[in-house]
Design an enzyme around this catalytic site. Structure first.
Site, short mmCIF file in Angstrom:
data_model
loop_
_atom_site.label_atom_id
_atom_site.label_comp_id
_atom_site.label_asym_id
_atom_site.label_seq_id
_atom_site.Cartn_x
_atom_site.Cartn_y
_atom_site.Cartn_z
N ARG A 1 14.70 -6.45 -55.68
CA ARG A 1 15.04 -7.72 -56.33
C ARG A 1 15.21 -7.57 -57.84
O ARG A 1 14.82 -8.43 -58.63
CB ARG A 1 14.00 -8.81 -56.04
CG ARG A 1 13.79 -9.08 -54.56
CD ARG A 1 15.04 -9.62 -53.87
NE ARG A 1 14.86 -9.67 -52.44
CZ ARG A 1 15.21 -8.69 -51.60
NH1 ARG A 1 15.80 -7.60 -52.07
NH2 ARG A 1 15.02 -8.79 -50.32
N GLU B 1 10.38 -15.37 -59.40
CA GLU B 1 11.64 -14.70 -59.07
C GLU B 1 12.84 -15.37 -59.73
O GLU B 1 13.76 -14.69 -60.16
CB GLU B 1 11.83 -14.64 -57.55
CG GLU B 1 13.04 -13.83 -57.13
CD GLU B 1 13.02 -13.45 -55.66
OE1 GLU B 1 14.01 -13.73 -54.98
OE2 GLU B 1 12.01 -12.88 -55.20
N SER C 1 12.51 -18.22 -52.59
CA SER C 1 11.17 -17.69 -52.84
C SER C 1 10.89 -17.78 -54.34
O SER C 1 11.55 -17.11 -55.13
CB SER C 1 11.08 -16.25 -52.37
OG SER C 1 11.28 -16.17 -50.97
#
Length: 378
Positions: free
Chosen positions: A166, A370, A250
């Site tokens: 990520r 995130e 998320s």
């Protein structure tokens, strides 16, 4: 430049927060995007680019700068590097799930497990999007990148983007600047031509998520339909009628920790080594062997830890929220912070800080957000 009427960013982001920018510009072609950004950068005002708005958490106050909304689209089919493959050059503003749907319809394999991920194609390499064992790093060939420092457009190989879990050198991590500031203009993927026929699926994670036995054959369309159904059950497919989908996906990253720290967590906490555990091989010339084997080298490995498990086991259940707050954890899983209806960014930030504090107090680990945070702090 193609200025449009400025509107609150709450109308353009999936978390539904954000004040209006001083200036809103829409770029509908690659040339328009490049020219617009060069002019904005020359003016020296604060700026950021907006794609699908699915990975942004924007503050309540008006943004005193320019927002460039990327509205480009288009797919160009190119020859693959070898027989049985195909390359697709896709404009940055193209809807990601629309691209996945198109590849499935054409019988091209490689991104079907990433069905239902909201956002645009240009944002996908920035955080190396992935799901169920597939990541864009597995199919990405190159990007056209507009360098924010020089204003020049160049073709950058996937190997030069620092793609990790990520992350990439392009990502604006919370509390830091990108290593390589720039804006993606187009993305080139290489996919496998497999057609509509059923075939065995490699990858334990995808088979497990879909309930497939080893060797069981399914089609790309079957995978897409079942991934969409699985994500919908978790509130991870956008639905205007479902507040559980009014989120940035998320909100917290699965934590990457050392192997030593991972051993301090409860045994039942899901953990995934990021590097394979291999038995060391020691080669000693016979003439030099004195009958004593040297100790094996100490290898420091990294381990991915489930943020959702940490949140739940810190005492925060699905649907948790403060009294009178319009922000809450998803009722379907704890990893999404959701806007239950006209929540302010301040309410969501308050909930995020509380989640962080509970996990840190219980497990000694500070979860990192995130989404990209704009005009807001945790």
């Amino acid at each position: 430049m193609p200025d449009v009427e400025s509107v609150p960013l709450a109308q353009l982001t999936t978390l539904r927060t954000g004040g209006a920018p001083a200036r809103l510009i829409e770029a509908r072609s690659a040339d328009e995007l490049v020219a617009t950004l060069r002019e904005v950068w020359a003016e020296g005002e604060p700026w950021f680019v907006l794609g699908g708005g699915s990975n942004l958490f924007v503050g309540d106050e008006p943004f005193e700068g320019t927002v460039v909304r990327i509205r480009t689209s288009g797919i160009e089919e190119l020859p693959g590097s070898h027989e049985g493959t195909v390359r697709l050059r896709v404009q940055a503003g193209h809807d990601w799930d629309a691209l996945v749907a198109e590849t499935v319809a054409r019988g091209f394999a490689g991104i079907e497990a990433m069905s239902g991920i909201p956002g645009t194609v240009g944002a996908a390499p920035v955080q190396n999007v992935g799901a169920y064992g597939q990541e864009i790093v597995q199919t990405l060939v190159e990007v056209e990148l507009l360098d924010a420092t020089t204003g020049e457009v160049s073709t950058v190989s996937a190997s030069d983007l620092g793609l990790g879990f990520r992350t990439s050198v392009l990502k604006h991590h919370y509390g830091s600047e990108p290593e390589r500031p720039g804006v993606i203009v187009s993305v080139t993927l290489e996919l496998e031509r497999v057609g509509a026929e059923r075939r065995p699926i490699a990858g334990d994670q995808l088979r497990g998520a879909l309930g497939l036995e080893p060797g069981q054959a399914v089609s790309l369309r079957w995978i897409r339909e079942h991934v969409l159904a699985t994500r919908a059950r978790k509130g991870m497919v956008l639905d205007a009628e479902d507040p559980d989908t009014w989120s940035a996906g998320s909100f917290f990253q699965n934590a990457i920790v050392s192997e030593a720290f991972a051993r301090t967590l409860p045994a039942e906490c899901p953990k995934w080594p990021l590097t394979p555990v291999l038995d060391p091989v020691t080669i000693i010339p016979l003439a030099a062997f004195d009958g004593i084997l040297p100790p094996p080298p100490v290898v420091s490995r990294q381990v991915k830890v489930s943020a959702a498990w940490l949140i739940e086991n810190a005492g925060l259940s699905r649907g948790f929220r403060f009294p009178r707050s319009r922000a809450g954890l998803s009722t379907k899983h704890t990893l999404a912070l959701t806007n239950r209806g006209e929540a302010t960014a301040a309410e969501i930030a308050e909930l995020a800080r509380f989640v962080q504090s509970r996990v840190q107090a219980e497990f000694g680990l500070l979860l990192q957000p995130e989404p990209v945070l704009v005009n807001v702090e945790l």
